[in-house]
Write a protein that holds these residues in place. Structure first.
Motif, PDB file in Angstrom:
ATOM      1  N   LYS A  15       0.827  -1.206   0.000  1.00 15.49           N
ATOM      2  CA  LYS A  15       0.000   0.000   0.000  1.00 15.49           C
ATOM      3  C   LYS A  15       0.857   1.250   0.000  1.00 15.49           C
ATOM      4  O   LYS A  15       0.528   2.234  -0.656  1.00 15.49           O
ATOM      5  CB  LYS A  15      -0.940   0.003   1.207  1.00 15.49           C
ATOM      6  CG  LYS A  15      -2.116  -0.907   1.038  1.00 15.49           C
ATOM      7  CD  LYS A  15      -3.043  -0.837   2.229  1.00 15.49           C
ATOM      8  CE  LYS A  15      -4.246  -1.740   2.010  1.00 15.49           C
ATOM      9  NZ  LYS A  15      -5.165  -1.719   3.147  1.00 15.49           N
ATOM     10  N   PHE A  16       1.966   1.217   0.706  1.00 13.56           N
ATOM     11  CA  PHE A  16       2.867   2.363   0.740  1.00 13.56           C
ATOM     12  C   PHE A  16       3.571   2.553  -0.604  1.00 13.56           C
ATOM     13  O   PHE A  16       3.606   3.648  -1.151  1.00 13.56           O
ATOM     14  CB  PHE A  16       3.908   2.194   1.849  1.00 13.56           C
ATOM     15  CG  PHE A  16       4.935   3.286   1.872  1.00 13.56           C
ATOM     16  CD1 PHE A  16       4.607   4.543   2.347  1.00 13.56           C
ATOM     17  CD2 PHE A  16       6.213   3.048   1.412  1.00 13.56           C
ATOM     18  CE1 PHE A  16       5.548   5.561   2.358  1.00 13.56           C
ATOM     19  CE2 PHE A  16       7.157   4.057   1.421  1.00 13.56           C
ATOM     20  CZ  PHE A  16       6.837   5.316   1.895  1.00 13.56           C
ATOM     21  N   GLU A  20       0.834   5.801  -5.336  1.00 15.13           N
ATOM     22  CA  GLU A  20       0.671   6.716  -6.475  1.00 15.13           C
ATOM     23  C   GLU A  20      -0.344   6.200  -7.488  1.00 15.13           C
ATOM     24  O   GLU A  20      -0.901   6.983  -8.247  1.00 15.13           O
ATOM     25  CB  GLU A  20       2.010   6.966  -7.157  1.00 15.13           C
ATOM     26  CG  GLU A  20       2.613   5.727  -7.785  1.00 15.13           C
ATOM     27  CD  GLU A  20       4.037   5.939  -8.247  1.00 15.13           C
ATOM     28  OE1 GLU A  20       4.368   5.403  -9.314  1.00 15.13           O
ATOM     29  OE2 GLU A  20       4.793   6.617  -7.554  1.00 15.13           O
ATOM     30  N   TYR A  21      -0.609   4.898  -7.502  1.00 14.94           N
ATOM     31  CA  TYR A  21      -1.593   4.336  -8.431  1.00 14.94           C
ATOM     32  C   TYR A  21      -3.022   4.530  -7.946  1.00 14.94           C
ATOM     33  O   TYR A  21      -3.960   4.373  -8.718  1.00 14.94           O
ATOM     34  CB  TYR A  21      -1.343   2.834  -8.636  1.00 14.94           C
ATOM     35  CG  TYR A  21      -0.074   2.523  -9.381  1.00 14.94           C
ATOM     36  CD1 TYR A  21      -0.003   2.662 -10.760  1.00 14.94           C
ATOM     37  CD2 TYR A  21       1.061   2.074  -8.711  1.00 14.94           C
ATOM     38  CE1 TYR A  21       1.154   2.369 -11.459  1.00 14.94           C
ATOM     39  CE2 TYR A  21       2.222   1.777  -9.400  1.00 14.94           C
ATOM     40  CZ  TYR A  21       2.269   1.923 -10.764  1.00 14.94           C
ATOM     41  OH  TYR A  21       3.407   1.632 -11.442  1.00 14.94           O
ATOM     42  N   ARG A  22      -3.221   4.819  -6.671  1.00 10.02           N
ATOM     43  CA  ARG A  22      -4.531   5.050  -6.056  1.00 10.02           C
ATOM     44  C   ARG A  22      -5.501   3.881  -6.280  1.00 10.02           C
ATOM     45  O   ARG A  22      -6.618   4.055  -6.766  1.00 10.02           O
ATOM     46  CB  ARG A  22      -5.146   6.342  -6.545  1.00 10.02           C
ATOM     47  CG  ARG A  22      -4.312   7.555  -6.219  1.00 10.02           C
ATOM     48  CD  ARG A  22      -4.957   8.815  -6.727  1.00 10.02           C
ATOM     49  NE  ARG A  22      -4.060   9.934  -6.577  1.00 10.02           N
ATOM     50  CZ  ARG A  22      -4.168  10.838  -5.608  1.00 10.02           C
ATOM     51  NH1 ARG A  22      -5.112  10.732  -4.728  1.00 10.02           N
ATOM     52  NH2 ARG A  22      -3.311  11.835  -5.537  1.00 10.02           N
ATOM     53  N   PHE A  23      -5.053   2.677  -5.935  1.00  7.27           N
ATOM     54  CA  PHE A  23      -5.894   1.494  -6.049  1.00  7.27           C
ATOM     55  C   PHE A  23      -6.956   1.502  -4.957  1.00  7.27           C
ATOM     56  O   PHE A  23      -6.734   1.992  -3.855  1.00  7.27           O
ATOM     57  CB  PHE A  23      -5.055   0.222  -5.929  1.00  7.27           C
ATOM     58  CG  PHE A  23      -4.115   0.005  -7.076  1.00  7.27           C
ATOM     59  CD1 PHE A  23      -4.571  -0.017  -8.373  1.00  7.27           C
ATOM     60  CD2 PHE A  23      -2.766  -0.165  -6.860  1.00  7.27           C
ATOM     61  CE1 PHE A  23      -3.717  -0.218  -9.439  1.00  7.27           C
ATOM     62  CE2 PHE A  23      -1.891  -0.372  -7.914  1.00  7.27           C
ATOM     63  CZ  PHE A  23      -2.367  -0.401  -9.201  1.00  7.27           C
ATOM     64  N   LYS A  47      -9.050  -1.640  -8.923  1.00 14.27           N
ATOM     65  CA  LYS A  47      -9.220  -0.202  -9.114  1.00 14.27           C
ATOM     66  C   LYS A  47     -10.610   0.042  -9.688  1.00 14.27           C
ATOM     67  O   LYS A  47     -11.002  -0.584 -10.657  1.00 14.27           O
ATOM     68  CB  LYS A  47      -8.163   0.349 -10.064  1.00 14.27           C
ATOM     69  CG  LYS A  47      -8.182   1.862 -10.141  1.00 14.27           C
ATOM     70  CD  LYS A  47      -6.933   2.397 -10.755  1.00 14.27           C
ATOM     71  CE  LYS A  47      -6.896   3.898 -10.591  1.00 14.27           C
ATOM     72  NZ  LYS A  47      -5.618   4.430 -10.935  1.00 14.27           N
ATOM     73  N   GLY A  48     -11.348   0.972  -9.084  1.00 12.98           N
ATOM     74  CA  GLY A  48     -12.692   1.290  -9.547  1.00 12.98           C
ATOM     75  C   GLY A  48     -13.763   0.455  -8.903  1.00 12.98           C
ATOM     76  O   GLY A  48     -14.915   0.489  -9.313  1.00 12.98           O
ATOM     77  N   GLY A  49     -13.420  -0.335  -7.913  1.00 13.90           N
ATOM     78  CA  GLY A  49     -14.375  -1.185  -7.220  1.00 13.90           C
ATOM     79  C   GLY A  49     -13.679  -2.388  -6.638  1.00 13.90           C
ATOM     80  O   GLY A  49     -12.475  -2.561  -6.792  1.00 13.90           O
ATOM     81  N   GLU A  50     -14.462  -3.233  -5.990  1.00 15.17           N
ATOM     82  CA  GLU A  50     -13.893  -4.416  -5.347  1.00 15.17           C
ATOM     83  C   GLU A  50     -14.407  -5.711  -5.962  1.00 15.17           C
ATOM     84  O   GLU A  50     -14.254  -6.778  -5.375  1.00 15.17           O
ATOM     85  CB  GLU A  50     -14.185  -4.375  -3.843  1.00 15.17           C
ATOM     86  CG  GLU A  50     -13.551  -3.179  -3.161  1.00 15.17           C
ATOM     87  CD  GLU A  50     -13.854  -3.106  -1.685  1.00 15.17           C
ATOM     88  OE1 GLU A  50     -14.465  -4.045  -1.153  1.00 15.17           O
ATOM     89  OE2 GLU A  50     -13.491  -2.107  -1.063  1.00 15.17           O
ATOM     90  N   GLU A  76       4.162  -2.877 -13.633  1.00 12.94           N
ATOM     91  CA  GLU A  76       4.606  -1.895 -14.634  1.00 12.94           C
ATOM     92  C   GLU A  76       4.496  -2.472 -16.036  1.00 12.94           C
ATOM     93  O   GLU A  76       4.095  -1.772 -16.973  1.00 12.94           O
ATOM     94  CB  GLU A  76       6.030  -1.458 -14.350  1.00 12.94           C
ATOM     95  CG  GLU A  76       6.155  -0.569 -13.139  1.00 12.94           C
ATOM     96  CD  GLU A  76       7.597  -0.205 -12.817  1.00 12.94           C
ATOM     97  OE1 GLU A  76       8.487  -0.486 -13.652  1.00 12.94           O
ATOM     98  OE2 GLU A  76       7.825   0.353 -11.739  1.00 12.94           O
ATOM     99  N   LEU A  77       4.831  -3.745 -16.199  1.00 14.07           N
ATOM    100  CA  LEU A  77       4.698  -4.394 -17.500  1.00 14.07           C
ATOM    101  C   LEU A  77       3.240  -4.449 -17.915  1.00 14.07           C
ATOM    102  O   LEU A  77       2.922  -4.215 -19.076  1.00 14.07           O
ATOM    103  CB  LEU A  77       5.291  -5.812 -17.427  1.00 14.07           C
ATOM    104  CG  LEU A  77       5.268  -6.621 -18.704  1.00 14.07           C
ATOM    105  CD1 LEU A  77       6.144  -5.970 -19.768  1.00 14.07           C
ATOM    106  CD2 LEU A  77       5.737  -8.033 -18.440  1.00 14.07           C
ATOM    107  N   HIS A  78       2.347  -4.737 -16.971  1.00 16.21           N
ATOM    108  CA  HIS A  78       0.919  -4.774 -17.268  1.00 16.21           C
ATOM    109  C   HIS A  78       0.413  -3.416 -17.766  1.00 16.21           C
ATOM    110  O   HIS A  78      -0.316  -3.332 -18.751  1.00 16.21           O
ATOM    111  CB  HIS A  78       0.140  -5.196 -16.029  1.00 16.21           C
ATOM    112  CG  HIS A  78      -1.336  -5.140 -16.202  1.00 16.21           C
ATOM    113  ND1 HIS A  78      -2.043  -6.103 -16.888  1.00 16.21           N
ATOM    114  CD2 HIS A  78      -2.250  -4.223 -15.798  1.00 16.21           C
ATOM    115  CE1 HIS A  78      -3.320  -5.785 -16.897  1.00 16.21           C
ATOM    116  NE2 HIS A  78      -3.465  -4.650 -16.219  1.00 16.21           N
ATOM    117  N   PHE A  79       0.820  -2.347 -17.094  1.00 12.78           N
ATOM    118  CA  PHE A  79       0.389  -1.005 -17.496  1.00 12.78           C
ATOM    119  C   PHE A  79       1.039  -0.572 -18.798  1.00 12.78           C
ATOM    120  O   PHE A  79       0.450   0.196 -19.557  1.00 12.78           O
ATOM    121  CB  PHE A  79       0.668   0.025 -16.398  1.00 12.78           C
ATOM    122  CG  PHE A  79      -0.354  -0.007 -15.301  1.00 12.78           C
ATOM    123  CD1 PHE A  79      -1.698   0.192 -15.578  1.00 12.78           C
ATOM    124  CD2 PHE A  79       0.017  -0.247 -13.977  1.00 12.78           C
ATOM    125  CE1 PHE A  79      -2.641   0.170 -14.568  1.00 12.78           C
ATOM    126  CE2 PHE A  79      -0.921  -0.266 -12.972  1.00 12.78           C
ATOM    127  CZ  PHE A  79      -2.257  -0.066 -13.266  1.00 12.78           C
TER     128      PHE A  79
END
Length: 82
Positions: A15-16, A20-23, A47-50, A76-79
């Motif tokens: 989480k720390f 920056e990704y704000r999941f 992200k955007g829900g659970e 990072e590879l996924h993004f």
């Protein structure tokens, strides 16, 4: 108790490091494979829900010293592919 503590520490660290990704949710589950001293860890990021359709990535690997770095590289590879 040791494995539960490891799970909590891993969740806090992720989480720390990923703030920056704000999941919405980072789920961490650690478990014993019962074949020696091997522990596995599974991380799911939402992200955007659970719900399952909001899951960004699911990563599962042996819990070792490079687990977090390997997960960050996979993320990072996924993004980069999206």
């Amino acid at each position: 108790m040791k494995l539960y503590r490891q799970e909590v520490l891993m969740e806090r660290l992720l989480k720390f490091r990923l703030r920056e990704y704000r999941f919405n949710l980072i789920k961490v589950e650690c478990y014993d494979r019962f074949d020696g001293d091997t522990f596995m860890c599974r991380v799911e990021v939402f992200k955007g829900g659970e719900d399952i359709e909001n899951r960004i990535i699911k990563y599962e690997s042996e819990l070792n010293g490079t687990f977090v770095v390997d997960f960050e590289n996979r993320l990072e590879l996924h993004f980069a592919q999206c």
